[in-house]
Scaffold this active site. Structure first.
Site, PDB file in Angstrom:
ATOM      1  N   SER A  87       0.869  -1.175   0.000  1.00 42.19           N
ATOM      2  CA  SER A  87       0.000   0.000   0.000  1.00 42.19           C
ATOM      3  C   SER A  87       0.909   1.229   0.000  1.00 42.19           C
ATOM      4  O   SER A  87       1.198   1.801   1.050  1.00 42.19           O
ATOM      5  CB  SER A  87      -0.919   0.004   1.237  1.00 42.19           C
ATOM      6  OG  SER A  87      -1.817   1.096   1.193  1.00 42.19           O
ATOM      7  N   GLU A 112       5.072 -16.545  18.799  1.00 42.83           N
ATOM      8  CA  GLU A 112       4.665 -15.456  17.914  1.00 42.83           C
ATOM      9  C   GLU A 112       3.150 -15.300  17.895  1.00 42.83           C
ATOM     10  O   GLU A 112       2.598 -14.581  17.065  1.00 42.83           O
ATOM     11  CB  GLU A 112       5.188 -15.699  16.501  1.00 42.83           C
ATOM     12  CG  GLU A 112       6.713 -15.619  16.401  1.00 42.83           C
ATOM     13  CD  GLU A 112       7.232 -15.746  14.978  1.00 42.83           C
ATOM     14  OE1 GLU A 112       6.410 -15.834  14.042  1.00 42.83           O
ATOM     15  OE2 GLU A 112       8.459 -15.748  14.811  1.00 42.83           O
ATOM     16  N   GLU A 114       0.834 -17.317  16.999  1.00 39.52           N
ATOM     17  CA  GLU A 114       0.243 -17.748  15.744  1.00 39.52           C
ATOM     18  C   GLU A 114      -0.741 -18.897  15.959  1.00 39.52           C
ATOM     19  O   GLU A 114      -0.476 -19.827  16.715  1.00 39.52           O
ATOM     20  CB  GLU A 114       1.346 -18.188  14.775  1.00 39.52           C
ATOM     21  CG  GLU A 114       2.225 -17.051  14.293  1.00 39.52           C
ATOM     22  CD  GLU A 114       3.310 -17.511  13.345  1.00 39.52           C
ATOM     23  OE1 GLU A 114       3.741 -16.700  12.506  1.00 39.52           O
ATOM     24  OE2 GLU A 114       3.746 -18.685  13.449  1.00 39.52           O
TER      25      GLU A 114
END
Length: 204
Positions: A132, A161, A163
């Site tokens: 972006s 992490e 996850e």
């Protein structure tokens, strides 16, 4: 007919950076740049101030199994939707941040194993893209790679992490359909599936 897709030759000599200020740091960093740049008519722009948020450089890979004509995608929670009061569990391709001393190719191999449990072959480079560019400094190296997906699936990720990742093997045709019906909402993954659908014979 004029060829309008030839990039205009530019270097950092065409950007006059007046200041670069770190204004915030968390998982990533928020920097404020004040600069002017060379305009297309050769003159200099007015001074411009832009804030850029960067977590890091990223590598993404979509593992593809020619025997099954299938890919593995991952599903996980992403905080982006919280900005809009939306719960966003998204389907994406495998991805990870390039740590100091690593190459994007090394990250592609590592993350494929960590996030899906699969070993990939030599990745084919699709492109290097800006996610972006108006406000986000992430540069993403995008790959596709051959893999045996016959026994891939289940829950993966590293606990330290935070996850929680679900690996899903789907026919490539279904993944492509998902880019059309709204199930795939990550722009980079959309690009990867469309590229693979047109170029799967390049994955060897």
């Amino acid at each position: 007919m004029e060829d309008r897709l030839i990039p205009t030759p530019r270097t950092l000599d065409d950007v006059d950076i007046r200041s670069r200020e770190l204004i915030g740091r968390g998982w990533g960093k928020l920097e404020r740049f004040t600069f002017r740049h060379r305009r297309f008519d050769g003159s200099w722009s007015d001074l411009v101030t832009r804030d850029m948020y960067t977590i890091g450089e990223v590598a993404m890979v979509i593992p593809y199994d020619p025997a099954l004509d299938a890919v593995v995608l991952i599903e996980q929670f992403r905080a982006c939707g919280l900005v809009y009061d939306e719960a966003t569990w998204l389907f994406e391709a495998v991805a990870g941040i390039v740590d100091p001393g690593e190459t994007p190719l090394e990250v592609a191999h590592r993350e494929a194993l960590e996030e899906t449990g699969c070993v990939i072959g030599e990745p084919v480079h699709i492109t290097t893209a800006w996610s972006s560019p108006g406000g986000y400094g992430e540069r993403t190296h995008i790959y596709a790679a051959r893999a045996d997906l016959s026994r891939i699936g289940g829950i993966h990720g590293l606990a330290h992490e935070h996850e929680d990742i679900r690996a899903v093997v789907v026919p490539l045709a279904e993944a492509q359909a998902a880019t059309m019906d709204g199930r795939i909402r990550d722009a980079k993954t959309f690009l990867m599936i469309q590229w693979l659908s047109a170029n799967k014979t390049k994955i060897k």
